[in-house]
Write a protein that holds these residues in place. Structure first.
Motif: not given
Length: 110
Positions: A12-21, A80-91
């Motif tokens: 999962l460690a590539h921005p394009l792969r994450i975007r594809i997912l 993916l939703d959990a990763a977005r939530e973690i990012f938002n919390n850090h932000l």
């Protein structure tokens, strides 16, 4: 188990792969649909799909002359939703810290 997790997260460690997912989280898509959605060249998308296929994260099904891709496990959407939530919390934490620093700064002199 730890090795599986490490390999999984490496895949999962590539921005394009994450975007594809993220695109596939909305439903199955052909390669050309994925390319259009991620605004990337065909070779880059194909290369990243190959990595995701090799790690059994996505599956490709031949339909006529096209290959239709989908997420192998729908639980990836939750990840993916959990990763977005973690990012938002850090932000939010970072913004709060910056606001507090700004409040503690002396006012600019005239």
């Amino acid at each position: 188990m730890q090795q599986f997790k490490a390999d999984f997260f490496k895949a999962l460690a590539h921005p394009l792969r994450i975007r594809i997912l993220e695109v596939l989280a909305a439903g199955e898509k052909s390669v050309s649909e994925i390319q259009n959605s991620v605004n990337s060249e065909g070779s880059a998308v194909s290369q990243q799909l190959s990595v995701l296929r090799a790690k059994n994260i996505v599956v490709g099904t031949k339909k006529g002359k096209s290959v239709i891709y989908s997420l192998r496990d729908p639980s990836l959407v939750q990840l993916l939703d959990a990763a977005r939530e973690i990012f938002n919390n850090h932000l939010i934490d970072t913004l709060t810290m910056l606001e507090e620093m700004d409040e503690q700064s002396p006012p600019p002199s005239p």
